[in-house]
Design a protein around this motif. Structure first.
Motif, PDB file in Angstrom:
ATOM      1  N   LEU A 264       3.134  10.363  -5.539  1.00 47.06           N
ATOM      2  CA  LEU A 264       3.173   9.648  -4.270  1.00 47.06           C
ATOM      3  C   LEU A 264       3.308   8.141  -4.493  1.00 47.06           C
ATOM      4  O   LEU A 264       4.106   7.474  -3.819  1.00 47.06           O
ATOM      5  CB  LEU A 264       1.908   9.950  -3.469  1.00 47.06           C
ATOM      6  N   VAL A 265       2.577   7.602  -5.446  1.00 41.58           N
ATOM      7  CA  VAL A 265       2.656   6.167  -5.732  1.00 41.58           C
ATOM      8  C   VAL A 265       4.039   5.805  -6.278  1.00 41.58           C
ATOM      9  O   VAL A 265       4.634   4.793  -5.883  1.00 41.58           O
ATOM     10  CB  VAL A 265       1.532   5.750  -6.706  1.00 41.58           C
ATOM     11  N   ARG A 266       4.579   6.630  -7.156  1.00 41.99           N
ATOM     12  CA  ARG A 266       5.926   6.367  -7.683  1.00 41.99           C
ATOM     13  C   ARG A 266       6.973   6.423  -6.572  1.00 41.99           C
ATOM     14  O   ARG A 266       7.909   5.626  -6.549  1.00 41.99           O
ATOM     15  CB  ARG A 266       6.264   7.365  -8.787  1.00 41.99           C
ATOM     16  N   LEU A 267       6.819   7.365  -5.673  1.00 36.40           N
ATOM     17  CA  LEU A 267       7.749   7.475  -4.552  1.00 36.40           C
ATOM     18  C   LEU A 267       7.638   6.251  -3.644  1.00 36.40           C
ATOM     19  O   LEU A 267       8.651   5.722  -3.173  1.00 36.40           O
ATOM     20  CB  LEU A 267       7.455   8.756  -3.765  1.00 36.40           C
ATOM     21  N   ALA A 268       6.431   5.769  -3.429  1.00 37.36           N
ATOM     22  CA  ALA A 268       6.242   4.562  -2.612  1.00 37.36           C
ATOM     23  C   ALA A 268       6.834   3.339  -3.312  1.00 37.36           C
ATOM     24  O   ALA A 268       7.439   2.478  -2.649  1.00 37.36           O
ATOM     25  CB  ALA A 268       4.758   4.350  -2.335  1.00 37.36           C
TER      26      ALA A 268
ATOM     27  N   ALA B 204      -2.770  17.937   2.158  1.00 36.87           N
ATOM     28  CA  ALA B 204      -1.977  17.804   3.379  1.00 36.87           C
ATOM     29  C   ALA B 204      -1.643  16.340   3.653  1.00 36.87           C
ATOM     30  O   ALA B 204      -0.523  16.022   4.100  1.00 36.87           O
ATOM     31  CB  ALA B 204      -2.738  18.409   4.558  1.00 36.87           C
ATOM     32  N   ASP B 205      -2.577  15.433   3.380  1.00 40.80           N
ATOM     33  CA  ASP B 205      -2.319  13.999   3.549  1.00 40.80           C
ATOM     34  C   ASP B 205      -1.215  13.535   2.596  1.00 40.80           C
ATOM     35  O   ASP B 205      -0.338  12.759   2.971  1.00 40.80           O
ATOM     36  CB  ASP B 205      -3.586  13.191   3.301  1.00 40.80           C
ATOM     37  N   VAL B 206      -1.273  14.013   1.360  1.00 40.30           N
ATOM     38  CA  VAL B 206      -0.244  13.673   0.378  1.00 40.30           C
ATOM     39  C   VAL B 206       1.107  14.187   0.849  1.00 40.30           C
ATOM     40  O   VAL B 206       2.129  13.493   0.771  1.00 40.30           O
ATOM     41  CB  VAL B 206      -0.603  14.244  -1.016  1.00 40.30           C
ATOM     42  N   GLU B 207       1.131  15.396   1.379  1.00 42.06           N
ATOM     43  CA  GLU B 207       2.389  15.994   1.843  1.00 42.06           C
ATOM     44  C   GLU B 207       2.964  15.211   3.024  1.00 42.06           C
ATOM     45  O   GLU B 207       4.170  14.965   3.079  1.00 42.06           O
ATOM     46  CB  GLU B 207       2.141  17.456   2.240  1.00 42.06           C
ATOM     47  N   VAL B 208       2.108  14.791   3.948  1.00 44.51           N
ATOM     48  CA  VAL B 208       2.574  14.022   5.107  1.00 44.51           C
ATOM     49  C   VAL B 208       3.160  12.685   4.666  1.00 44.51           C
ATOM     50  O   VAL B 208       4.247  12.289   5.113  1.00 44.51           O
ATOM     51  CB  VAL B 208       1.414  13.819   6.116  1.00 44.51           C
ATOM     52  N   LEU B 209       2.458  11.985   3.788  1.00 36.56           N
ATOM     53  CA  LEU B 209       2.966  10.694   3.308  1.00 36.56           C
ATOM     54  C   LEU B 209       4.251  10.866   2.506  1.00 36.56           C
ATOM     55  O   LEU B 209       5.164  10.048   2.604  1.00 36.56           O
ATOM     56  CB  LEU B 209       1.894   9.987   2.480  1.00 36.56           C
ATOM     57  N   THR B 210       4.334  11.940   1.726  1.00 40.32           N
ATOM     58  CA  THR B 210       5.548  12.204   0.962  1.00 40.32           C
ATOM     59  C   THR B 210       6.721  12.464   1.894  1.00 40.32           C
ATOM     60  O   THR B 210       7.827  11.948   1.675  1.00 40.32           O
ATOM     61  CB  THR B 210       5.337  13.401   0.018  1.00 40.32           C
ATOM     62  N   LEU B 211       6.508  13.236   2.935  1.00 39.69           N
ATOM     63  CA  LEU B 211       7.582  13.507   3.898  1.00 39.69           C
ATOM     64  C   LEU B 211       8.021  12.231   4.613  1.00 39.69           C
ATOM     65  O   LEU B 211       9.219  12.024   4.838  1.00 39.69           O
ATOM     66  CB  LEU B 211       7.131  14.556   4.907  1.00 39.69           C
TER      67      LEU B 211
ATOM     68  N   ASP C 180      -3.707  -2.838  -0.796  1.00 39.01           N
ATOM     69  CA  ASP C 180      -4.914  -3.146  -1.567  1.00 39.01           C
ATOM     70  C   ASP C 180      -6.150  -2.435  -1.024  1.00 39.01           C
ATOM     71  O   ASP C 180      -7.004  -1.997  -1.784  1.00 39.01           O
ATOM     72  CB  ASP C 180      -5.161  -4.652  -1.574  1.00 39.01           C
ATOM     73  N   HIS C 181      -6.239  -2.343   0.280  1.00 34.40           N
ATOM     74  CA  HIS C 181      -7.431  -1.767   0.891  1.00 34.40           C
ATOM     75  C   HIS C 181      -7.210  -0.363   1.423  1.00 34.40           C
ATOM     76  O   HIS C 181      -8.012   0.138   2.203  1.00 34.40           O
ATOM     77  CB  HIS C 181      -7.927  -2.682   2.019  1.00 34.40           C
ATOM     78  N   SER C 182      -6.102   0.260   1.023  1.00 37.32           N
ATOM     79  CA  SER C 182      -5.860   1.622   1.502  1.00 37.32           C
ATOM     80  C   SER C 182      -6.326   2.618   0.443  1.00 37.32           C
ATOM     81  O   SER C 182      -5.946   2.525  -0.722  1.00 37.32           O
ATOM     82  CB  SER C 182      -4.377   1.829   1.810  1.00 37.32           C
ATOM     83  N   PRO C 183      -7.145   3.561   0.833  1.00 34.25           N
ATOM     84  CA  PRO C 183      -7.640   4.543  -0.143  1.00 34.25           C
ATOM     85  C   PRO C 183      -6.575   5.594  -0.446  1.00 34.25           C
ATOM     86  O   PRO C 183      -5.613   5.764   0.304  1.00 34.25           O
ATOM     87  CB  PRO C 183      -8.832   5.173   0.575  1.00 34.25           C
ATOM     88  N   LEU C 184      -6.761   6.286  -1.548  1.00 36.04           N
ATOM     89  CA  LEU C 184      -5.867   7.395  -1.867  1.00 36.04           C
ATOM     90  C   LEU C 184      -6.082   8.518  -0.857  1.00 36.04           C
ATOM     91  O   LEU C 184      -7.189   8.699  -0.351  1.00 36.04           O
ATOM     92  CB  LEU C 184      -6.155   7.918  -3.274  1.00 36.04           C
TER      93      LEU C 184
ATOM     94  N   ALA D 249       9.488   1.391   6.955  1.00 35.24           N
ATOM     95  CA  ALA D 249       9.192   1.826   5.594  1.00 35.24           C
ATOM     96  C   ALA D 249       8.080   0.979   4.987  1.00 35.24           C
ATOM     97  O   ALA D 249       7.221   1.490   4.259  1.00 35.24           O
ATOM     98  CB  ALA D 249      10.446   1.741   4.726  1.00 35.24           C
ATOM     99  N   GLY D 250       8.062  -0.307   5.294  1.00 37.25           N
ATOM    100  CA  GLY D 250       7.006  -1.182   4.781  1.00 37.25           C
ATOM    101  C   GLY D 250       5.629  -0.773   5.260  1.00 37.25           C
ATOM    102  O   GLY D 250       4.642  -0.876   4.515  1.00 37.25           O
ATOM    103  N   GLU D 251       5.543  -0.291   6.494  1.00 41.36           N
ATOM    104  CA  GLU D 251       4.249   0.165   7.005  1.00 41.36           C
ATOM    105  C   GLU D 251       3.758   1.402   6.252  1.00 41.36           C
ATOM    106  O   GLU D 251       2.582   1.505   5.911  1.00 41.36           O
ATOM    107  CB  GLU D 251       4.357   0.460   8.498  1.00 41.36           C
ATOM    108  N   THR D 252       4.657   2.328   5.981  1.00 43.28           N
ATOM    109  CA  THR D 252       4.267   3.531   5.235  1.00 43.28           C
ATOM    110  C   THR D 252       3.912   3.178   3.797  1.00 43.28           C
ATOM    111  O   THR D 252       2.951   3.722   3.231  1.00 43.28           O
ATOM    112  CB  THR D 252       5.396   4.578   5.269  1.00 43.28           C
ATOM    113  N   ILE D 253       4.662   2.270   3.206  1.00 50.16           N
ATOM    114  CA  ILE D 253       4.376   1.842   1.839  1.00 50.16           C
ATOM    115  C   ILE D 253       2.997   1.186   1.773  1.00 50.16           C
ATOM    116  O   ILE D 253       2.239   1.389   0.823  1.00 50.16           O
ATOM    117  CB  ILE D 253       5.474   0.885   1.333  1.00 50.16           C
ATOM    118  N   ALA D 254       2.654   0.418   2.802  1.00 50.50           N
ATOM    119  CA  ALA D 254       1.334  -0.221   2.839  1.00 50.50           C
ATOM    120  C   ALA D 254       0.218   0.813   2.900  1.00 50.50           C
ATOM    121  O   ALA D 254      -0.874   0.577   2.371  1.00 50.50           O
ATOM    122  CB  ALA D 254       1.246  -1.170   4.029  1.00 50.50           C
ATOM    123  N   LEU D 255       0.476   1.968   3.523  1.00 54.40           N
ATOM    124  CA  LEU D 255      -0.531   3.023   3.548  1.00 54.40           C
ATOM    125  C   LEU D 255      -0.814   3.577   2.155  1.00 54.40           C
ATOM    126  O   LEU D 255      -1.918   4.014   1.863  1.00 54.40           O
ATOM    127  CB  LEU D 255      -0.083   4.171   4.460  1.00 54.40           C
ATOM    128  N   VAL D 256       0.196   3.557   1.297  1.00 51.95           N
ATOM    129  CA  VAL D 256       0.038   4.112  -0.047  1.00 51.95           C
ATOM    130  C   VAL D 256      -0.343   3.032  -1.055  1.00 51.95           C
ATOM    131  O   VAL D 256      -1.268   3.212  -1.847  1.00 51.95           O
ATOM    132  CB  VAL D 256       1.340   4.819  -0.499  1.00 51.95           C
TER     133      VAL D 256
END
Length: 168
Positions: free
Chosen positions: A107-111, A58-65, A49-53, A39-46
């Motif tokens: 997505l940010v709130r979910l993360a 489709a990217d939002v949907e994948v990260l949300t899932l 500091d250096h991860s873009p939106l 979960a920490g790895e997925t949270i880091a994607l969202v």
């Protein structure tokens, strides 16, 4: 009269029972750790500091899932009465809103809710370990001014002793 090997087997089975119970606790702790790392790895994607939106819907949907999956797996590990779990499940069950900004905010709130779950699971993992295996963060430390207070108390005690000594 039972043979000594049968007696040993009986003792080993009792010892094995304790080992099996300890092994189950270790497996549960390892499961919690694996879930929190994933979960920490997925949270880091969202939230990194250096991860873009995410650029596309489709990217939002994948990260949300992925975050919803982490919430479900952490929900199986955590006690059901955890407030962070209820909040994360409520956010996870909501559909992804339409619109660029609204979907990214969701997505940010979910993360962030998943990050709260991860910290709760890590706290439970730390508490389930024996005291000598816990991190320094969990152990007792004296407060910042405890040394100053101790020195002042000793100085005051020596002053009282010096004042009580008769003068000649």
């Amino acid at each position: 009269m039972p043979s000594s090997s049968a007696a040993r087997r009986g003792r080993l089975s009792l010892t094995g029972l304790g080992t099996a119970l300890h092994g189950a606790a270790v497996r549960e702790t390892m499961r919690r750790r694996e879930e929190t790392v994933a979960a920490g790895e997925t949270i880091a994607l969202v939230l990194g500091d250096h991860s873009p939106l995410p650029e596309t819907a489709a990217d939002v949907e994948v990260l949300t899932l992925r975050l919803r999956g982490h919430i479900n797996r952490l929900g199986a590990v955590l006690p059901p009465t955890t407030p962070a779990l209820a909040h994360a499940q409520q956010l996870g069950s909501a559909p992804v809103p339409c619109g660029y900004v609204r979907s990214r905010v969701h997505l940010v709130r979910l993360a962030e809710a998943t990050q709260d779950l991860v910290s709760t699971a890590q706290d439970l993992t730390e508490r389930s370990l024996p005291w000598w295996r816990r991190s320094m963060r969990q152990r007792w430390r004296p407060r910042r001014h405890a040394g100053r207070v101790a020195v002042f108390a000793v100085a005051l005690l020596l002053l009282a002793i010096a004042a009580s000594v008769p003068r000649e």
